[in-house]
Design a protein around this motif. Sequence first.
Motif, PDB file in Angstrom:
ATOM      1  N   ALA A 270       4.910   7.446  19.908  1.00 17.22           N
ATOM      2  CA  ALA A 270       3.501   7.792  20.032  1.00 17.22           C
ATOM      3  C   ALA A 270       3.260   9.171  19.441  1.00 17.22           C
ATOM      4  CB  ALA A 270       3.094   7.769  21.499  1.00 17.22           C
ATOM      5  N   ASN A 271       2.035   9.382  18.970  1.00 21.60           N
ATOM      6  CA  ASN A 271       1.616  10.665  18.385  1.00 21.60           C
ATOM      7  C   ASN A 271       2.426  11.035  17.142  1.00 21.60           C
ATOM      8  OD1 ASN A 271      -0.229  10.787  20.400  1.00 21.60           O
ATOM      9  ND2 ASN A 271       0.644  12.555  21.446  1.00 21.60           N
ATOM     10  N   CYS A 272       3.025  10.042  16.514  1.00 21.67           N
ATOM     11  CA  CYS A 272       3.717  10.232  15.239  1.00 21.67           C
ATOM     12  C   CYS A 272       3.043   9.319  14.222  1.00 21.67           C
ATOM     13  CB  CYS A 272       5.206   9.902  15.376  1.00 21.67           C
ATOM     14  SG  CYS A 272       6.183  10.375  13.927  1.00 21.67           S
ATOM     15  N   TRP A 273       2.713   9.861  13.052  1.00 17.27           N
ATOM     16  CA  TRP A 273       1.899   9.158  12.063  1.00 17.27           C
ATOM     17  C   TRP A 273       2.583   9.220  10.703  1.00 17.27           C
ATOM     18  CZ3 TRP A 273      -2.310   7.266  14.708  1.00 17.27           C
ATOM     19  CH2 TRP A 273      -2.580   7.878  15.946  1.00 17.27           C
ATOM     20  N   LEU A 274       2.487   8.137   9.951  1.00 19.56           N
ATOM     21  CA  LEU A 274       3.088   8.084   8.620  1.00 19.56           C
ATOM     22  C   LEU A 274       2.012   8.211   7.553  1.00 19.56           C
ATOM     23  CD1 LEU A 274       5.655   5.132   8.931  1.00 19.56           C
ATOM     24  CD2 LEU A 274       5.993   7.561   9.428  1.00 19.56           C
ATOM     25  N   VAL A 275       2.304   8.983   6.521  1.00 23.77           N
ATOM     26  CA  VAL A 275       1.471   9.047   5.326  1.00 23.77           C
ATOM     27  C   VAL A 275       2.406   9.021   4.117  1.00 23.77           C
ATOM     28  CG1 VAL A 275      -0.397  10.336   6.426  1.00 23.77           C
ATOM     29  CG2 VAL A 275       1.443  11.578   5.293  1.00 23.77           C
ATOM     30  N   GLY A 276       1.863   8.621   2.966  1.00 20.02           N
ATOM     31  CA  GLY A 276       2.684   8.589   1.752  1.00 20.02           C
ATOM     32  C   GLY A 276       2.948   7.181   1.285  1.00 20.02           C
ATOM     33  N   GLY A 277       3.813   7.056   0.281  1.00 14.79           N
ATOM     34  CA  GLY A 277       4.059   5.770  -0.353  1.00 14.79           C
ATOM     35  C   GLY A 277       4.831   4.784   0.491  1.00 14.79           C
ATOM     36  N   GLY A 278       5.483   5.243   1.563  1.00 14.72           N
ATOM     37  CA  GLY A 278       6.294   4.357   2.390  1.00 14.72           C
ATOM     38  C   GLY A 278       5.551   3.700   3.521  1.00 14.72           C
ATOM     39  N   THR A 279       4.223   3.888   3.590  1.00 12.60           N
ATOM     40  CA  THR A 279       3.429   3.232   4.615  1.00 12.60           C
ATOM     41  C   THR A 279       2.287   2.482   3.939  1.00 12.60           C
ATOM     42  OG1 THR A 279       2.292   3.587   6.729  1.00 12.60           O
ATOM     43  CG2 THR A 279       1.911   5.218   5.015  1.00 12.60           C
ATOM     44  N   HIS A 280       1.467   1.818   4.713  1.00 10.02           N
ATOM     45  CA  HIS A 280       0.302   1.132   4.174  1.00 10.02           C
ATOM     46  C   HIS A 280      -0.718   2.174   3.692  1.00 10.02           C
ATOM     47  CE1 HIS A 280      -2.938  -1.776   3.850  1.00 10.02           C
ATOM     48  NE2 HIS A 280      -3.702  -0.987   4.607  1.00 10.02           N
ATOM     49  N   PRO A 281      -1.370   1.993   2.526  1.00 12.83           N
ATOM     50  CA  PRO A 281      -1.346   0.798   1.686  1.00 12.83           C
ATOM     51  C   PRO A 281      -0.299   0.797   0.577  1.00 12.83           C
ATOM     52  CG  PRO A 281      -3.163   2.215   1.055  1.00 12.83           C
ATOM     53  CD  PRO A 281      -2.503   2.882   2.228  1.00 12.83           C
ATOM     54  N   GLY A 282       0.458   1.901   0.349  1.00 13.19           N
ATOM     55  CA  GLY A 282       1.535   1.839  -0.627  1.00 13.19           C
ATOM     56  C   GLY A 282       1.653   3.077  -1.487  1.00 13.19           C
ATOM     57  N   SER A 283       2.470   2.956  -2.550  1.00 10.44           N
ATOM     58  CA  SER A 283       2.751   4.107  -3.404  1.00 10.44           C
ATOM     59  C   SER A 283       1.700   4.256  -4.499  1.00 10.44           C
ATOM     60  CB  SER A 283       4.147   3.969  -4.023  1.00 10.44           C
ATOM     61  OG  SER A 283       4.226   2.811  -4.821  1.00 10.44           O
ATOM     62  N   GLY A 284       1.700   5.423  -5.139  1.00 14.24           N
ATOM     63  CA  GLY A 284       0.681   5.762  -6.129  1.00 14.24           C
ATOM     64  C   GLY A 284      -0.327   6.710  -5.522  1.00 14.24           C
ATOM     65  N   LEU A 285      -0.813   7.671  -6.299  1.00 12.13           N
ATOM     66  CA  LEU A 285      -1.690   8.703  -5.757  1.00 12.13           C
ATOM     67  C   LEU A 285      -2.935   8.156  -5.049  1.00 12.13           C
ATOM     68  CD1 LEU A 285      -1.524  11.543  -8.441  1.00 12.13           C
ATOM     69  CD2 LEU A 285      -0.611  11.579  -6.122  1.00 12.13           C
ATOM     70  N   PRO A 286      -3.667   7.181  -5.620  1.00 13.31           N
ATOM     71  CA  PRO A 286      -4.859   6.702  -4.909  1.00 13.31           C
ATOM     72  C   PRO A 286      -4.527   6.119  -3.538  1.00 13.31           C
ATOM     73  CG  PRO A 286      -4.929   6.027  -7.209  1.00 13.31           C
ATOM     74  CD  PRO A 286      -3.549   6.571  -6.965  1.00 13.31           C
ATOM     75  N   THR A 287      -3.470   5.306  -3.449  1.00 12.45           N
ATOM     76  CA  THR A 287      -3.138   4.686  -2.165  1.00 12.45           C
ATOM     77  C   THR A 287      -2.505   5.688  -1.202  1.00 12.45           C
ATOM     78  OG1 THR A 287      -1.231   3.780  -3.368  1.00 12.45           O
ATOM     79  CG2 THR A 287      -2.999   2.268  -2.826  1.00 12.45           C
ATOM     80  N   ILE A 288      -1.799   6.682  -1.728  1.00 16.79           N
ATOM     81  CA  ILE A 288      -1.275   7.740  -0.858  1.00 16.79           C
ATOM     82  C   ILE A 288      -2.431   8.515  -0.222  1.00 16.79           C
ATOM     83  CG2 ILE A 288      -0.132  10.002  -0.928  1.00 16.79           C
ATOM     84  CD1 ILE A 288       1.941   8.715  -2.808  1.00 16.79           C
ATOM     85  N   ILE A 289      -3.474   8.794  -0.998  1.00 13.61           N
ATOM     86  CA  ILE A 289      -4.661   9.441  -0.443  1.00 13.61           C
ATOM     87  C   ILE A 289      -5.270   8.574   0.648  1.00 13.61           C
ATOM     88  CG2 ILE A 289      -7.047  10.096  -0.978  1.00 13.61           C
ATOM     89  CD1 ILE A 289      -5.995  11.114  -3.693  1.00 13.61           C
ATOM     90  N   GLU A 290      -5.342   7.259   0.383  1.00 12.15           N
ATOM     91  CA  GLU A 290      -5.894   6.358   1.400  1.00 12.15           C
ATOM     92  C   GLU A 290      -5.034   6.358   2.661  1.00 12.15           C
ATOM     93  OE1 GLU A 290      -8.699   5.356   1.459  1.00 12.15           O
ATOM     94  OE2 GLU A 290      -9.444   4.771  -0.506  1.00 12.15           O
ATOM     95  N   SER A 291      -3.713   6.441   2.509  1.00 13.64           N
ATOM     96  CA  SER A 291      -2.846   6.459   3.690  1.00 13.64           C
ATOM     97  C   SER A 291      -3.163   7.669   4.563  1.00 13.64           C
ATOM     98  CB  SER A 291      -1.371   6.459   3.280  1.00 13.64           C
ATOM     99  OG  SER A 291      -0.922   7.743   2.854  1.00 13.64           O
ATOM    100  N   ALA A 292      -3.432   8.809   3.935  1.00 16.24           N
ATOM    101  CA  ALA A 292      -3.772  10.013   4.696  1.00 16.24           C
ATOM    102  C   ALA A 292      -5.109   9.846   5.407  1.00 16.24           C
ATOM    103  CB  ALA A 292      -3.809  11.223   3.765  1.00 16.24           C
ATOM    104  N   ARG A 293      -6.062   9.222   4.746  1.00 18.52           N
ATOM    105  CA  ARG A 293      -7.367   9.023   5.380  1.00 18.52           C
ATOM    106  C   ARG A 293      -7.261   8.056   6.552  1.00 18.52           C
ATOM    107  NH1 ARG A 293     -12.273   9.001   1.085  1.00 18.52           N
ATOM    108  NH2 ARG A 293     -11.543   6.923   0.473  1.00 18.52           N
ATOM    109  N   ILE A 294      -6.483   6.984   6.382  1.00 17.61           N
ATOM    110  CA  ILE A 294      -6.301   6.021   7.469  1.00 17.61           C
ATOM    111  C   ILE A 294      -5.621   6.677   8.663  1.00 17.61           C
ATOM    112  CG2 ILE A 294      -5.073   3.923   8.177  1.00 17.61           C
ATOM    113  CD1 ILE A 294      -5.426   2.923   5.269  1.00 17.61           C
TER     114      ILE A 294
END
Length: 518
Positions: free
Chosen positions: A459-483
């Motif tokens: 709990a209280n641990c969050w993933l961002v970057g290419g290894g989580t949803h939605p995936g790798s690549g700068l646009p999706t990495i940005i989306e991972s941070a927003r999610i």
Amino acid sequence: MTEQRAAVVGAGPGGLAAGMLLASQGYEVTVYEKQPFVGGRTSRVQLGDYRFDCGPTFLMMPYLLEELFASAGRSVHDYVKLVELDTLYRLRFGEMDFEPVREPDRMVERIEALFPGNGKGYLRFMKEEEEKFRRVGPLLQRPFARLTDYLTSPVFAALSRLHALDTVHGRLSRYFTDERLKLAFTFQAKYLGMSPWACPGTFTILSYLEHAYGLYHPIGGVNRICEAMAEVIKEYGGRVLTSSPVERVLLEKGRAVGLRLAGGEEVQASHVILNADFGTAMTSLFEPGQLKRYTPRKLEAKKYSCSTYMLYLGVNRRVELPHHTIMFAEDYRANVRDITETLVLSEDASVYVCNPGVTDPTLAPEGKSALYVLMPVPNLSGGIDWEKEKTLVRDAIIRRLEREPELAGLSACIEEERITTPLDWQDDYGVYRGATFNLAHSLDQMMHLRPHNRFQEAANCWLVGGGTHPGSGLPTIIESARISTRLLMEQDARAGVSPFAPKSNVRQVPAKEAVLWK
């Protein structure tokens, strides 16, 4: 009230984007980066007076960056100058050069000149992919933490357009008859580190996005985006600590409560955001036995992307190649098979060259060029002896480059040089197996089956970057941070826990006010 503290592990684009969003909302943010610089794989390489991007060399979908900065009360254009490229790239197939452009009329003319009868297929591709992206795009902006997350109207709207059971190459074969033209719209699967003959057909949207939204170069390099996000974090009172490696994520009763730094210091945090490479984080940042879903055996069983062999060359003359050039292997399918299946070095390999000096004079001294050269290669699962092979591969690449008229005599003009092999990606950058594009995007590693933004193990641990949803690549990495940051703040709001009031020392700039340079 106690201020909510967010500790971010890794100053790559995902960690910096998350830190920027949280800092702007009043969270006390500290980013810990083991390297002496920010950016991770999106950092800068400095060789004498020459400057290079370490990894990504262009930006797609700049409106996502505009939205990200606007959400933090900033305009990206106050920090970064974005220049749209008129020609997307030069694609060299033997003696044939194909230079795609964004404008449909000009693109049809170029297709018909080289691949007669295929212009209509291009227009049909763009029309059908536009509708596909309209439906699939919302899935990249939402979490998939539970199976019930599939039972939503956006998912049902996208199902008929996902083409997940087809392949990227299979989908493009519906539009084009010439194999070279198919490759011009399928090589983008390499951005995911996958073969277009294996990559799910969903990802034809990658080539659509290039043609629909264009490619952009940030003056100073793509690394400027990471530096800009770090600046915003500091402006909001956050800290970005380089040369500060993290040893452990601290857990108490299944909850992340802070970090232990490499020097032994322990820091407390309300939330931990992991932007470290996924495989490396799972194997090194937790005490043995703490993780059940991501044990060493289970990590070994996962699928990983290919790797890259890099040459950064400071050249003492001006090179007149386009900004982006891709030289395809004569047998591209065999080359891809070597990279992703048989895991050996190809005798005839494809090579990508970035020559940003034709757009950006800030990267090399006047009259000189900073050349970025990339060759896709197997990740470290292949067992290639890189200490033995790295010089041999370097010499083979130089010989291939010198066959280009613009690069004749290149070897005698190199003033500065650096090599990065898959082993270097692992040892110097902490990239698991040297898989530079992170976890593969196979069907069994997408959406709910990809590591979740809200880390399941703590709990209280969050993933961002290419290894989580939605995936790798700068646009999706940005989306991972927003999610992930949205989930984090929603959780705090439900618990009645709020950070201090957001700082408001600048005017928020809506994305529609942004101006792009061309």
